[in-house]
Scaffold this motif. Structure first.
Motif, mmCIF file in Angstrom:
data_model
loop_
_atom_site.group_PDB
_atom_site.id
_atom_site.type_symbol
_atom_site.label_atom_id
_atom_site.label_comp_id
_atom_site.label_asym_id
_atom_site.label_seq_id
_atom_site.Cartn_x
_atom_site.Cartn_y
_atom_site.Cartn_z
ATOM 1 N N THR A 5 0.925 4.269 -2.978
ATOM 2 C CA THR A 5 0.596 5.683 -2.709
ATOM 3 C C THR A 5 1.834 6.561 -2.566
ATOM 4 O OG1 THR A 5 0.440 5.176 -0.336
ATOM 5 C CG2 THR A 5 -1.612 5.171 -1.609
ATOM 6 N N ASN A 64 0.828 -1.205 0.000
ATOM 7 C CA ASN A 64 0.000 0.000 0.000
ATOM 8 C C ASN A 64 0.866 1.260 0.000
ATOM 9 O OD1 ASN A 64 -2.541 1.330 0.055
ATOM 10 N ND2 ASN A 64 -2.270 1.728 2.221
ATOM 11 N N ASP A 92 -7.572 0.974 -3.090
ATOM 12 C CA ASP A 92 -7.108 1.817 -1.973
ATOM 13 C C ASP A 92 -6.347 3.036 -2.482
ATOM 14 O OD1 ASP A 92 -8.204 0.284 0.023
ATOM 15 O OD2 ASP A 92 -6.367 -0.828 0.465
ATOM 16 N N ALA A 93 -5.502 2.838 -3.480
ATOM 17 C CA ALA A 93 -4.649 3.921 -3.978
ATOM 18 C C ALA A 93 -5.461 5.030 -4.633
ATOM 19 C CB ALA A 93 -3.618 3.364 -4.959
ATOM 20 N N ALA A 111 -7.127 7.275 -2.036
ATOM 21 C CA ALA A 111 -6.302 7.943 -1.024
ATOM 22 C C ALA A 111 -6.400 9.462 -1.093
ATOM 23 C CB ALA A 111 -4.843 7.498 -1.161
ATOM 24 N N ILE A 112 -6.225 10.050 -2.264
ATOM 25 C CA ILE A 112 -6.214 11.510 -2.384
ATOM 26 C C ILE A 112 -7.619 12.109 -2.237
ATOM 27 C CG2 ILE A 112 -5.561 13.456 -3.840
ATOM 28 C CD1 ILE A 112 -3.254 11.835 -2.574
ATOM 29 N N THR A 160 -1.059 3.708 -10.470
ATOM 30 C CA THR A 160 -1.825 2.558 -9.974
ATOM 31 C C THR A 160 -2.124 1.576 -11.099
ATOM 32 O OG1 THR A 160 -2.827 3.827 -8.182
ATOM 33 C CG2 THR A 160 -3.977 1.845 -8.889
ATOM 34 N N THR A 177 -2.188 15.525 -8.524
ATOM 35 C CA THR A 177 -1.873 14.409 -7.624
ATOM 36 C C THR A 177 -2.712 13.187 -7.940
ATOM 37 O OG1 THR A 177 -1.438 16.041 -5.884
ATOM 38 C CG2 THR A 177 -1.604 13.748 -5.209
ATOM 39 N N GLN A 178 -4.019 13.384 -8.115
ATOM 40 C CA GLN A 178 -4.895 12.249 -8.410
ATOM 41 C C GLN A 178 -4.591 11.657 -9.778
ATOM 42 O OE1 GLN A 178 -6.523 10.515 -6.578
ATOM 43 N NE2 GLN A 178 -8.363 9.648 -7.518
ATOM 44 N N LEU A 231 -1.501 9.502 -9.396
ATOM 45 C CA LEU A 231 -1.768 8.253 -8.676
ATOM 46 C C LEU A 231 -2.562 7.266 -9.523
ATOM 47 C CD1 LEU A 231 -2.538 8.916 -4.892
ATOM 48 C CD2 LEU A 231 -0.839 7.408 -5.884
ATOM 49 N N GLU A 261 -0.181 11.335 0.061
ATOM 50 C CA GLU A 261 -1.158 11.959 0.955
ATOM 51 C C GLU A 261 -0.526 13.138 1.701
ATOM 52 O OE1 GLU A 261 -4.271 9.187 2.985
ATOM 53 O OE2 GLU A 261 -2.463 7.993 2.672
#
Length: 501
Positions: free
Chosen positions: A59, A55, A129-130, A133-134, A92, A84-85, A88, A63
């Motif tokens: 990520t 995890n 999950d990843a 996160a943001i 991912t 950022t998103q 990710l 965060e």
């Protein structure tokens, strides 16, 4: 004082989701130890340790990086969120696909022959999950604590529902002839499979809602934003990797390091299940730390520009230690009845003696989180890598040296030792580069005294159950009384003086 109260209030809200939700999740240990074999518990322990480690890779510190840059003066928070998103989601897809394709190799390497599907599901869980996160971090940054908390609780209830349905419900229906074996592909020989499948379904179902509430992002990879964020986050990635090595590798490596037949009647994987189940009893301390972290991280960054912030950080640390030491004693002195209540099958109680040590280890992790604020707000995250690397090396060394000798105790010592060393190093460097007036002497006294009371209460045994219960729990009152005696002036400062007429 208003800032302090604000932090306490947000911690309470986040605590509602973290403590209530995870407490319900924690109660699943009753179901797992009742319905699953110790071997399945061992698989659960090691696979979820792997998930915790991976995890961090998925990520890679984004965060904390998001909080740092979204609260900066020269950047637009929405642009930071989009970049950022987008970054990710891209990473991912690459990482998730790679892990999915490597599933057969992982299954053979970790001694799960013919069960590659376990690691394909793991890849999907990590990916979900990843990409959440943001958006969750954005909800925290915008102080949307109720939405954050409600979503987390709903997610956990979904997870619990699927667990109960697959582990308890279907076997009951099959046993009573209501449905037949193989209904919807159901297999009675599966155990850890249904834990993973429940997690996968619960996480996947909340993605649309979280993205909607956080705000759908525009796919943009702006180099002027991503480049400095990347520089900031890479040390955090290594810090995170070293950190989960400290936290999770004792559980992951335990079954592979423990000598055969070390515990009579238990295979190494079954002993790993006992170790992991007792680790779960210490999760109540981790729940408090997680709730605190959710509220404190954005709060600390927002207060960084205030000239009085070091004094505020010191007060937060002191209250954190007081609260967590009381909790540690309360759990430790009641393990005699809590153990059999949560760990349903016989044999699990052999590991209860490590729980106070694990509680102290988790508390030191929380203290480290408090101490680590100095390198986050001064952009000195390179120190985080070296500090956690030392902790990781120490963790692995203790596991390989002491687990073959002391078994469960060796695994517990790896946790408490590494976090103690990390706290010490972080404190020494922090006081050099960003001095904070911590009440160090008092804090050390409270830690040592409460740890002693925890083991005194655990081993206290007069032989009369009712008397033992009251004597053990009287230690909690003694400790709280000591706190009031030593902190009387600070406590009275929170109450306004009454007016005289």
């Amino acid at each position: 004082m208003s800032n302090f109260k604000k932090l306490a209030g947000q911690t309470a809200v986040y605590g509602l989701s973290s403590i209530l939700g995870r407490s319900i999740n924690f109660l699943m240990i009753i179901v797992y130890t009742e319905y699953l074999t110790k071997e399945a518990m061992g698989s659960f322990t090691s696979i979820y340790a792997l998930i915790g480690f991976m995890n961090i890779v998925f990520t890679y510190g984004m965060e904390t990086t998001f909080f740092r840059f979204a609260t900066g003066k020269n950047l637009d928070a929405n642009k930071v969120y989009n970049s950022t998103q987008s970054l990710l989601v891209t990473s991912t897809l690459l990482l998730g696909t790679g892990l999915y394709l490597m599933a057969p190799l992982l299954a053979d390497w970790l001694e799960y022959p013919g069960q590659a599907y376990l690691f394909r599901w793991t890849a999907l869980i990590l990916s979900f999950d990843a990409i959440l996160a943001i958006p969750f971090a954005k909800l925290r940054l915008e102080n949307k604590a109720l939405i954050f908390a409600g979503t987390k609780i709903f997610n956990i209830f979904l997870n619990i529902f699927f667990n109960l349905l697959l582990i308890v419900g279907f076997p009951y229906l099959i046993a009573n002839g209501i449905i037949s074996e193989g209904f919807l592909g159901y297999r009675s020989d599966w155990g850890v499979e249904y834990i993973l499948l429940s997690n996968l379904l619960a996480n996947g179902l909340i993605i649309p809602f979280v993205w909607w509430k956080a705000g759908f992002f525009q796919f943009k990879l702006e180099g002027t934003i991503i480049k400095p964020m990347w520089t900031y986050s890479i040390p955090l990635l290594f810090m995170g990797l070293a950190g989960v090595t400290n936290e999770l590798f004792s559980r992951f490596l335990f079954e592979y390091v423990l000598p055969p037949n070390f515990y009579a009647g238990l295979s190494a994987r079954e002993a790993g299940g006992v170790f992991g189940a007792n680790f779960k009893l210490a999760i109540m301390m981790n729940l408090v730390i997680q709730a605190f972290k959710y509220a404190a991280e954005p709060f600390f960054f927002k207060q960084a520009q205030d000239k009085n912030s070091p004094l505020l950080y010191a007060k937060v640390m002191h209250v954190f230690i007081l609260f967590c030491t009381v909790l540690m004693i309360a759990i430790s002195v009641n393990l005699e009845w809590m153990g059999p209540l949560f760990l349903r099958q016989s044999g699990y109680e052999e590991g209860l003696f490590i729980v106070p040590t694990l509680l102290m280890g988790y508390m030191l992790l929380g203290i480290y989180f408090n101490l680590s604020i100095w390198f986050k707000i001064t952009d000195q995250t390179k120190y985080s890598f070296w500090i956690t690397l030392v902790g990781a090396i120490l963790t692995i060394a203790i596991i390989f040296v002491f687990v073959p000798i002391w078994g469960y105790l060796g695994g517990a010592l790896s946790t408490i030792s590494c976090y103690f060393v990390m706290c010490l190093l972080c404190y020494l460097y922090g006081q050099k580069y960003y001095p904070i007036p911590y009440q160090t002497g008092k804090g050390i006294f409270y830690l040592l005294f409460s740890f002693s009371l925890s083991y005194l209460g655990f081993y206290l045994n007069i032989g009369i159950p009712v008397l033992d219960f009251f004597l053990r729990n009287s230690l909690i009152l003694i400790y709280i009384g000591l706190i009031f005696f030593l902190e009387k002036e600070q406590i009275m400062a929170y109450f306004p003086k009454s007016k005289k007429y």
